[in-house]
Design a protein around this motif. Structure first.
Motif, PDB file in Angstrom:
ATOM      1  N   PRO A  24       0.838  -1.202   0.000  1.00  0.00           N
ATOM      2  CA  PRO A  24       0.000   0.000   0.000  1.00  0.00           C
ATOM      3  C   PRO A  24       0.867   1.244   0.000  1.00  0.00           C
ATOM      4  O   PRO A  24       1.902   1.285   0.664  1.00  0.00           O
ATOM      5  CB  PRO A  24      -0.792  -0.134   1.307  1.00  0.00           C
ATOM      6  N   ARG A  43       1.377   3.812   1.570  1.00  0.00           N
ATOM      7  CA  ARG A  43       1.247   4.504   2.851  1.00  0.00           C
ATOM      8  C   ARG A  43       2.631   4.811   3.399  1.00  0.00           C
ATOM      9  O   ARG A  43       3.627   4.241   2.979  1.00  0.00           O
ATOM     10  CB  ARG A  43       0.488   3.639   3.857  1.00  0.00           C
ATOM     11  N   TRP A  73       2.696  -0.894  -6.226  1.00  0.00           N
ATOM     12  CA  TRP A  73       2.071   0.001  -5.252  1.00  0.00           C
ATOM     13  C   TRP A  73       0.581   0.129  -5.540  1.00  0.00           C
ATOM     14  O   TRP A  73       0.180   0.284  -6.699  1.00  0.00           O
ATOM     15  CB  TRP A  73       2.709   1.391  -5.311  1.00  0.00           C
ATOM     16  N   THR A  74      -0.234   0.107  -4.501  1.00  0.00           N
ATOM     17  CA  THR A  74      -1.659   0.381  -4.626  1.00  0.00           C
ATOM     18  C   THR A  74      -1.997   1.583  -3.767  1.00  0.00           C
ATOM     19  O   THR A  74      -1.676   1.599  -2.562  1.00  0.00           O
ATOM     20  CB  THR A  74      -2.509  -0.822  -4.183  1.00  0.00           C
ATOM     21  N   PRO A  76      -4.328   3.436  -1.529  1.00  0.00           N
ATOM     22  CA  PRO A  76      -5.521   3.029  -0.775  1.00  0.00           C
ATOM     23  C   PRO A  76      -6.626   4.070  -0.888  1.00  0.00           C
ATOM     24  O   PRO A  76      -6.377   5.227  -1.251  1.00  0.00           O
ATOM     25  CB  PRO A  76      -5.000   2.926   0.660  1.00  0.00           C
ATOM     26  N   SER A 115      -4.721  -5.137   2.908  1.00  0.00           N
ATOM     27  CA  SER A 115      -4.273  -3.894   3.533  1.00  0.00           C
ATOM     28  C   SER A 115      -4.527  -2.672   2.657  1.00  0.00           C
ATOM     29  O   SER A 115      -5.021  -1.649   3.126  1.00  0.00           O
ATOM     30  CB  SER A 115      -2.783  -3.996   3.870  1.00  0.00           C
ATOM     31  N   ALA A 116      -4.181  -2.772   1.377  1.00  0.00           N
ATOM     32  CA  ALA A 116      -4.311  -1.611   0.490  1.00  0.00           C
ATOM     33  C   ALA A 116      -5.758  -1.315   0.112  1.00  0.00           C
ATOM     34  O   ALA A 116      -6.029  -0.284  -0.504  1.00  0.00           O
ATOM     35  CB  ALA A 116      -3.495  -1.830  -0.786  1.00  0.00           C
ATOM     36  N   ASP A 117      -6.687  -2.189   0.490  1.00  0.00           N
ATOM     37  CA  ASP A 117      -8.093  -1.991   0.167  1.00  0.00           C
ATOM     38  C   ASP A 117      -8.845  -1.297   1.301  1.00  0.00           C
ATOM     39  O   ASP A 117     -10.054  -1.113   1.217  1.00  0.00           O
ATOM     40  CB  ASP A 117      -8.760  -3.339  -0.131  1.00  0.00           C
ATOM     41  N   ASP A 174      -4.411   1.226   7.847  1.00  0.00           N
ATOM     42  CA  ASP A 174      -3.468   0.122   7.686  1.00  0.00           C
ATOM     43  C   ASP A 174      -3.604  -0.911   8.788  1.00  0.00           C
ATOM     44  O   ASP A 174      -3.099  -2.023   8.674  1.00  0.00           O
ATOM     45  CB  ASP A 174      -2.036   0.672   7.702  1.00  0.00           C
TER      46      ASP A 174
END
Length: 362
Positions: free
Chosen positions: A15, A17, A39-40, A42, A259-261, A265
């Motif tokens: 993510p 972050r 990388w996503t 969020p 996590s990235a959704d 976190d």
């Protein structure tokens, strides 16, 4: 280690972050040379998103705040990548064609079969302009065995063919666990169906097994859970000989695949965190409730438990291992810092361990 070629060696899905960005930015040069992240970005607000369901999520109520959120995430990615390639998935923050954004080259945009046609085209246009290609992220349907979802990949490839750029297949199995015996068969089936569809620049197989919910026994002592994603890698190594390019190993770092959704976190409770450590076959996990006044005692106790195990690789191995050692012996920050620091240390030791293991074993 030397600088890699265009072929990735290890692809962690992370993510965008502060804790994951800081971890990647702090990797030793030999590790960075082996790691090509996905990388996503969020979501900014709202409930957790479930990728691959095809249902559009509600638009962000504040377009200006969303734009700032996306800008900060992309700027953070570009800063830590330092002109090294990575993929960037912005599926949670795309509200329409005019809001589509991607980072500067060599950051590679990501699309997928569940994305709107305008996004697929915009992604291809960005890839054509940037010159470093794009990623197609596919989540195989476990309930569909006739390949209908593969037809969607074919249609996507036809739609973006105008870009004439390198394309990477990011085959995402999501969470797998020790009881998920079908993951191996699903991966093989997907590779067999999708491999011949395109001359992929690379094929990445992503799976994660860090626990999303508290495993049995989660509490005062460390809990040990199996690394099913790593076992899947070993199985595929011996069974993909005739299925085209050998898949590149990918996981979700030292965090769960969802996590990235999520906006947070650390889940629904923003004060929950965990110390984590990656061994050859397991994750060591210790829960910490940061809203308790004595949480620092729990953090130091978990850190001591980790560094006292036979699997601890020593403070010199990575900055994550160094943080754990300092926390355990009391020379670390007063109060043992914030959950972001615990997650950052977890990613640092995990990424270092996996990258060096992959380089060592080939």
């Amino acid at each position: 280690m030397t600088e890699p070629t265009t072929e990735p060696i290890y692809v962690p899905a992370l993510p965008a972050r502060r804790n994951a960005l800081a971890a990647y930015g702090a990797l030793a040069p030999d590790v960075r040379a082996a790691v090509t992240p996905l990388w996503t970005v969020p979501p900014r607000v709202g409930p957790p998103r479930t990728p691959g369901h095809g249902r559009p999520h509600p638009p962000d109520p504040d377009a200006l705040a969303l734009g700032s959120h996306v800008h900060r995430a992309l700027a953070g990615i570009a800063r830590v990548q330092r002109d090294r390639p990575a993929w960037v998935d912005t599926r949670h923050v795309e509200s329409g064609p005019r809001a589509f954004a991607t980072g500067p080259p060599p950051l590679r945009p990501v699309t997928g079969t569940e994305r709107a046609a305008w996004q697929q085209v915009a992604c291809a246009e960005a890839a054509a302009a940037g010159g470093d290609g794009l990623g197609v992220r596919v989540r195989p349907a476990r309930a569909v065995s006739d390949g209908r979802w593969a037809e969607g990949v074919g249609r996507l490839l036809h739609r973006i063919a105008f870009a004439r750029c390198p394309v990477d297949l990011l085959l995402d199995l999501g969470p797998v666990d020790d009881t998920d015996h079908g993951a191996h068969r699903l991966a093989l089936h997907a590779l067999e169906l999708l491999g011949p569809l395109h001359p992929w620049r690379s094929v990445v197989l992503l799976a994660g097994s860090f626990p999303r919910t508290h495993p049995e026994g989660y509490g005062a002592a460390l809990t040990e859970t199996g690394r099913a994603d790593r076992d899947l890698r070993d199985l595929l190594r011996h069974t993909t000989g005739g299925l085209g390019p050998r898949p590149v190993y990918g996981d979700y770092g030292a965090h769960d695949p969802a996590s990235a959704d999520r906006v947070s976190d650390t889940g629904d409770d923003a004060f929950r965190g965990a110390l984590r450590y990656t061994t050859t076959r397991t994750f060591l996990v210790g829960e910490v409730r940061a809203d308790r006044p004595d949480h620092h005692l729990t953090v130091r106790a978990h850190a001591r438990d980790i560094v006292d195990t036979a699997e601890f690789r020593g403070a010199a191995y990575s900055r994550g291992d160094r943080w754990l050692q300092a926390c355990a012996d009391g020379s670390g920050p007063p109060g043992t810092a914030h959950p972001d620091a615990w997650i950052c240390a977890g990613h640092l030791q995990h990424l270092t361990h996996v990258a060096r293991e992959l380089r060592r074993n080939g």
